[in-house]
Scaffold this motif. Structure first.
Motif, PDB file in Angstrom:
ATOM      1  N   THR A 103       0.836  -1.185   0.000  1.00 26.20           N
ATOM      2  CA  THR A 103       0.000   0.000   0.000  1.00 26.20           C
ATOM      3  C   THR A 103       0.876   1.241   0.000  1.00 26.20           C
ATOM      4  N   GLY A 104       0.571   2.163  -0.917  1.00 26.82           N
ATOM      5  CA  GLY A 104       1.417   3.326  -1.124  1.00 26.82           C
ATOM      6  C   GLY A 104       1.338   4.388  -0.058  1.00 26.82           C
ATOM      7  N   GLN A 105       0.258   4.466   0.696  1.00 25.99           N
ATOM      8  CA  GLN A 105       0.075   5.484   1.721  1.00 25.99           C
ATOM      9  C   GLN A 105       0.470   6.862   1.204  1.00 25.99           C
ATOM     10  N   GLY A 106      -0.336   7.355   0.255  1.00 22.46           N
ATOM     11  CA  GLY A 106      -0.077   8.663  -0.327  1.00 22.46           C
ATOM     12  C   GLY A 106       0.674   8.584  -1.640  1.00 22.46           C
ATOM     13  N   ARG A 107       1.213   7.429  -1.951  1.00 22.75           N
ATOM     14  CA  ARG A 107       1.886   7.176  -3.230  1.00 22.75           C
ATOM     15  C   ARG A 107       1.116   6.065  -3.941  1.00 22.75           C
ATOM     16  N   LEU A 108       1.596   5.706  -5.111  1.00 18.15           N
ATOM     17  CA  LEU A 108       0.968   4.603  -5.840  1.00 18.15           C
ATOM     18  C   LEU A 108       1.190   3.288  -5.116  1.00 18.15           C
ATOM     19  N   ASP A 109       0.166   2.442  -5.134  1.00 10.04           N
ATOM     20  CA  ASP A 109       0.338   1.094  -4.612  1.00 10.04           C
ATOM     21  C   ASP A 109       1.251   0.344  -5.572  1.00 10.04           C
ATOM     22  N   THR A 110       2.080  -0.533  -5.044  1.00  8.22           N
ATOM     23  CA  THR A 110       3.010  -1.293  -5.874  1.00  8.22           C
ATOM     24  C   THR A 110       2.917  -2.768  -5.528  1.00  8.22           C
ATOM     25  N   ARG A 111       3.441  -3.575  -6.412  1.00  8.34           N
ATOM     26  CA  ARG A 111       3.480  -5.004  -6.132  1.00  8.34           C
ATOM     27  C   ARG A 111       4.663  -5.298  -5.217  1.00  8.34           C
ATOM     28  N   ARG A 112       4.532  -6.361  -4.480  1.00  4.48           N
ATOM     29  CA  ARG A 112       5.625  -6.796  -3.620  1.00  4.48           C
ATOM     30  C   ARG A 112       5.812  -8.290  -3.810  1.00  4.48           C
ATOM     31  N   THR A 113       6.987  -8.743  -3.525  1.00  6.83           N
ATOM     32  CA  THR A 113       7.301 -10.161  -3.607  1.00  6.83           C
ATOM     33  C   THR A 113       7.136 -10.769  -2.224  1.00  6.83           C
ATOM     34  N   ALA A 114       6.524 -11.939  -2.185  1.00  6.81           N
ATOM     35  CA  ALA A 114       6.297 -12.620  -0.912  1.00  6.81           C
ATOM     36  C   ALA A 114       6.751 -14.069  -1.030  1.00  6.81           C
ATOM     37  N   THR A 115       7.131 -14.626   0.089  1.00  6.62           N
ATOM     38  CA  THR A 115       7.403 -16.062   0.105  1.00  6.62           C
ATOM     39  C   THR A 115       6.062 -16.781   0.076  1.00  6.62           C
ATOM     40  N   PHE A 116       6.086 -18.012  -0.347  1.00  7.98           N
ATOM     41  CA  PHE A 116       4.849 -18.793  -0.347  1.00  7.98           C
ATOM     42  C   PHE A 116       4.253 -18.854   1.053  1.00  7.98           C
ATOM     43  N   GLU A 117       5.096 -19.033   2.048  1.00  7.42           N
ATOM     44  CA  GLU A 117       4.603 -19.147   3.433  1.00  7.42           C
ATOM     45  C   GLU A 117       3.820 -17.912   3.866  1.00  7.42           C
ATOM     46  N   GLU A 118       4.205 -16.733   3.371  1.00  4.33           N
ATOM     47  CA  GLU A 118       3.477 -15.507   3.706  1.00  4.33           C
ATOM     48  C   GLU A 118       2.059 -15.515   3.147  1.00  4.33           C
ATOM     49  N   LEU A 119       1.825 -16.308   2.115  1.00  7.32           N
ATOM     50  CA  LEU A 119       0.527 -16.322   1.437  1.00  7.32           C
ATOM     51  C   LEU A 119      -0.462 -17.308   2.048  1.00  7.32           C
ATOM     52  N   VAL A 120       0.030 -18.177   2.903  1.00  9.09           N
ATOM     53  CA  VAL A 120      -0.837 -19.184   3.524  1.00  9.09           C
ATOM     54  C   VAL A 120      -1.443 -18.592   4.786  1.00  9.09           C
ATOM     55  N   PRO A 121      -2.778 -18.475   4.841  1.00  8.11           N
ATOM     56  CA  PRO A 121      -3.401 -17.929   6.055  1.00  8.11           C
ATOM     57  C   PRO A 121      -3.222 -18.886   7.235  1.00  8.11           C
ATOM     58  N   ALA A 122      -3.258 -18.338   8.421  1.00  4.61           N
ATOM     59  CA  ALA A 122      -3.120 -19.160   9.630  1.00  4.61           C
ATOM     60  C   ALA A 122      -4.160 -20.275   9.597  1.00  4.61           C
ATOM     61  N   GLY A 123      -3.696 -21.491   9.744  1.00  3.42           N
ATOM     62  CA  GLY A 123      -4.601 -22.639   9.736  1.00  3.42           C
ATOM     63  C   GLY A 123      -5.112 -22.989   8.348  1.00  3.42           C
ATOM     64  N   GLY A 124      -4.576 -22.325   7.306  1.00  5.75           N
ATOM     65  CA  GLY A 124      -5.051 -22.565   5.943  1.00  5.75           C
ATOM     66  C   GLY A 124      -4.504 -23.849   5.345  1.00  5.75           C
ATOM     67  N   ASP A 125      -5.139 -24.303   4.315  1.00  5.47           N
ATOM     68  CA  ASP A 125      -4.752 -25.505   3.596  1.00  5.47           C
ATOM     69  C   ASP A 125      -3.619 -25.147   2.635  1.00  5.47           C
ATOM     70  N   ARG A 126      -2.385 -25.495   3.003  1.00  3.96           N
ATOM     71  CA  ARG A 126      -1.205 -25.144   2.201  1.00  3.96           C
ATOM     72  C   ARG A 126      -1.322 -25.684   0.777  1.00  3.96           C
ATOM     73  N   ALA A 127      -1.835 -26.898   0.637  1.00  6.25           N
ATOM     74  CA  ALA A 127      -1.929 -27.517  -0.694  1.00  6.25           C
ATOM     75  C   ALA A 127      -2.904 -26.752  -1.581  1.00  6.25           C
ATOM     76  N   LEU A 128      -4.017 -26.310  -1.024  1.00  5.96           N
ATOM     77  CA  LEU A 128      -4.987 -25.554  -1.821  1.00  5.96           C
ATOM     78  C   LEU A 128      -4.440 -24.170  -2.178  1.00  5.96           C
ATOM     79  N   VAL A 129      -3.728 -23.538  -1.249  1.00  7.43           N
ATOM     80  CA  VAL A 129      -3.101 -22.249  -1.551  1.00  7.43           C
ATOM     81  C   VAL A 129      -2.056 -22.436  -2.655  1.00  7.43           C
ATOM     82  N   ALA A 130      -1.254 -23.491  -2.554  1.00  7.10           N
ATOM     83  CA  ALA A 130      -0.234 -23.765  -3.574  1.00  7.10           C
ATOM     84  C   ALA A 130      -0.879 -24.009  -4.931  1.00  7.10           C
ATOM     85  N   ALA A 131      -1.965 -24.773  -4.957  1.00  9.13           N
ATOM     86  CA  ALA A 131      -2.657 -25.042  -6.220  1.00  9.13           C
ATOM     87  C   ALA A 131      -3.232 -23.760  -6.811  1.00  9.13           C
TER      88      ALA A 131
END
Length: 182
Positions: A103-131
């Motif tokens: 989030t840009g907070q006064g600037r343009l929003d930009t993309r960011r790089t994340a690890t796969f682990e950052e994308l898995v919600p707490a208690g989420g199904d890792r396999a479904l997120v990966a798929a």
């Protein structure tokens, strides 16, 4: 860029308006990653032409303008990919994309790089997120990119070997669904 636009069109048997080539090149100026953006715009025009049987395939500036150029092509493509997901995948995609935007907070929003682990919600199904990430990265979707996943896709994601990012910064501006996430 001119050759990258005209040669595939000519190989496919299409006539291409020189004014269209100039407009696409003008639209690409200053854009990082211009070739993928150009590809979306041209694929969008090709798809529209294929829906008009009985007419010779010609790609014109008028059609490009009528289809509202690159940003609308990106939006149509992203909406089509998202519509093909199950409700569960759509919910996961919301979480995935929200973690891939700075989030840009006064600037343009930009993309960011994340690890796969950052994308898995707490208690989420890792396999479904990966798929879901793997589907978003497939050649026919190309909404995200993964580095380190190679051909293994979901398997490499599950092994924790991949980083994920939105395929192009322009997608944040072009896709209203994505803008609403931030």
């Amino acid at each position: 860029l001119g050759k990258a636009i005209t040669l595939p069109a000519l190989e496919a048997g299409a006539d291409i308006d020189p004014a269209l080539v100039k407009r696409i090149i003008d639209d690409m100026k200053g854009e990082p990653g211009a070739l993928p953006l150009m590809s979306f715009a041209l694929q969008d025009l090709f798809a529209a032409e294929k829906m008009a049987p009985g007419r010779p395939m010609d790609l014109t500036l008028a059609e490009y303008v009528q289809r509202s150029g690159i940003e609308s092509a990106l939006e149509r493509h992203a909406n089509a990919v998202f519509a093909g997901f199950s409700d569960e995948q759509q919910a996961l995609a919301r979480g995935i994309f929200s973690r891939l935007i700075e989030t840009g907070q006064g600037r343009l929003d930009t993309r960011r790089t994340a690890t796969f682990e950052e994308l898995v919600p707490a208690g989420g199904d890792r396999a479904l997120v990966a798929a879901t990430v793997a589907e978003l990265a497939e050649a026919n979707a190309r909404l995200v990119t993964t580095s380190g996943a190679g051909e293994a896709g979901a398997e490499a994601l599950l092994a924790g070997k991949a980083m994920v990012t939105i395929a192009h910064e322009k997608l944040i501006d072009a896709w209203p669904w994505l803008r609403r996430l931030v």
